[in-house]
Design a protein around this motif. Structure first.
Motif, short mmCIF file in Angstrom:
data_model
loop_
_atom_site.label_atom_id
_atom_site.label_comp_id
_atom_site.label_asym_id
_atom_site.label_seq_id
_atom_site.Cartn_x
_atom_site.Cartn_y
_atom_site.Cartn_z
N VAL A 73 4.16 0.39 2.29
CA VAL A 73 3.98 -0.64 3.31
C VAL A 73 3.71 -1.97 2.59
N PRO A 74 4.63 -2.92 2.65
CA PRO A 74 4.40 -4.21 1.98
C PRO A 74 3.25 -4.98 2.61
N ASP A 75 2.74 -5.94 1.84
CA ASP A 75 1.66 -6.79 2.35
C ASP A 75 2.14 -7.72 3.46
N GLU A 76 3.41 -8.01 3.47
CA GLU A 76 3.95 -8.92 4.49
C GLU A 76 4.11 -8.16 5.81
N VAL A 77 3.21 -8.41 6.73
CA VAL A 77 3.27 -7.81 8.06
C VAL A 77 3.20 -8.91 9.10
N TRP A 78 3.62 -8.59 10.31
CA TRP A 78 3.61 -9.55 11.39
C TRP A 78 3.36 -8.80 12.70
N ARG A 110 0.83 -1.20 0.00
CA ARG A 110 0.00 0.00 0.00
C ARG A 110 0.87 1.25 0.00
N VAL A 111 0.36 2.28 -0.68
CA VAL A 111 1.03 3.57 -0.75
C VAL A 111 0.48 4.46 0.36
N VAL A 112 1.36 5.01 1.17
CA VAL A 112 0.96 5.91 2.25
C VAL A 112 1.84 7.15 2.23
N LYS A 113 1.35 8.21 2.84
CA LYS A 113 2.07 9.49 2.94
C LYS A 113 2.56 9.94 1.57
#
Length: 385
Positions: A287-292, A265-268
């Motif tokens: 922000v990549p899709d890979e989060v934890w 996702r594109v932010v700021k």
């Protein structure tokens, strides 16, 4: 005693009311207090018998509460939880490698993009011109190589010609030596003239000089080949340099298009059409899709925690959704040990504080319908037993 005293002693006293008597004298020993109607109040046993249904319900409720509390304690003791947990990701900024005016921004704030999608386009006209110049330089370098190669081929022909001239001169020199030897023998025998002998000697000297000249020409021709080979190596190096400039020009032209390296996702978003972007200037965050999830557990909670253990999570923003995951790893050290200014316990007064250790938790399946990003608070429950 006088008559008045005797009269007062003989007069009967009025009876006292029950409320005026002491408590221990109002009732007989072992008797219960009576109500206004003269009946004693019911005892606890009598009350339970009278309201047996309510007493049974209350007893069942207490029993169920006790059983539920015991079951909850037996279940909760197998889990470790903390409210110091949040969603984490390796976010990074999107910045151009070359400068120029922004001509296109096809994305918007918080938009989800896939790998390879265009994020920003920079004016590429200057870089196309640089690419054309680099291609022209490559063509010039290739032409120089062809020219030097032709000169080398021609020089090889000259070397072959010089070798033939040397062979011819050596043959003539050999004949002149033989003539000079015959003339000298004739002079020694008195059959030849001195003039003839001098003539053959002069011819011999001339052939020797001619042979030396042709050999020198052969050496010069061979050196000319080496010189041209050096020029060829220089031309090839120039070609490599021109090719490197061409590759750099192509890269610079590609750098005018900023694409997503992975889905996210594109932010700021700060880049806009018409603004001048310099090299390294941040135009947006990604922000990549890979989060934890990073859960900062107390060090006293890590005794039975191991990678691979099951985890249940609830996100504060969506309390009605329960997620599942597993422990991926436990950081080998407390969070303060890797901070910018770690604590130095060897100085000053020491106060023992329970440290927190980051634990990485990966989620089995993030819900696609919920916007979840870094920094959101999470409450994890790790099953350690």
């Amino acid at each position: 005693m006088d008559a008045r005293t005797n009269e007062r002693a003989d007069k009967p006293r009025p009876a006292q009311r029950p409320e005026q008597l002491p408590a221990d004298k109002q009732h007989g020993a072992g008797e219960r207090p009576k109500d206004a109607g003269g009946k004693p109040p019911p005892s606890l046993r009598e009350r339970l018998r009278e309201h047996w249904l309510l007493a049974t319900v209350a007893a069942c409720v207490l029993l169920i509460a006790a059983i539920g509390g015991l079951a909850y304690w037996l279940a909760i003791r197998n889990f470790e939880s903390t409210d110091d947990a949040y969603v984490a990701a390796r976010s990074f900024s999107i910045a151009p490698k070359v400068g120029g005016y922004v001509t296109e921004v096809p994305v918007s704030d918080n938009q989800h993009v896939k790998a390879g999608d265009l994020l920003v386009r920079i004016d590429d006209r200057d870089y196309k011109i640089a690419l054309d110049q680099a291609q022209a330089q490559v063509a010039v370098a290739e032409a120089n190589i062809g020219n030097v190669q032709a000169q080398i081929d021609s020089q090889h022909q000259q070397v072959d010609q010089a070798k033939a001239q040397v062979d011819q001169a050596e043959a003539q020199l050999k004949f002149a030596e033989q003539e000079e030897s015959r003339a000298k023998d004739l002079v020694d025998k008195g059959a030849g003239t001195v003039q003839r002998e001098q003539q053959t000697h002069s011819d011999l000297l001339g052939q020797q000089a001619n042979t030396a000249r042709t050999k020198a020409a052969l050496v010069a021709a061979e050196l000319g080949v080496k010189t041209l080979e050096a020029q060829l190596a220089s031309a090839r190096a120039s070609l490599q340099q021109a090719q490197a400039q061409l590759d750099q020009a192509r890269l610079n032209l590609q750098y005018t298009q900023l694409t997503a390296a992975q889905s996210g996702r594109v932010v700021k978003l700060s880049g806009a059409v018409g603004t001048f972007a310099t090299s390294g200037q941040s135009l947006m965050m990604f922000v990549p899709d890979e989060v934890w999830v990073v859960a900062n557990y107390k060090e006293t909670q890590l005794r039975d925690m191991r990678p691979g253990q099951q985890v249940e999570l609830r996100i504060d923003a969506y309390p009605g959704r329960k997620l599942t995951g597993r422990v991926d790893s436990v950081q080998p050290g407390s969070g303060t040990a890797f901070s910018l200014l770690p604590a130095e316990n060897a100085t000053g007064n020491f106060v023992k504080v329970v440290q927190r250790v980051p634990v990485k938790i990966v989620i089995d399946d993030w819900p696609a319908d919920l916007p979840i990003g870094p920094g959101m608070s999470v409450v994890p429950w790790v099953r350690v037993r």
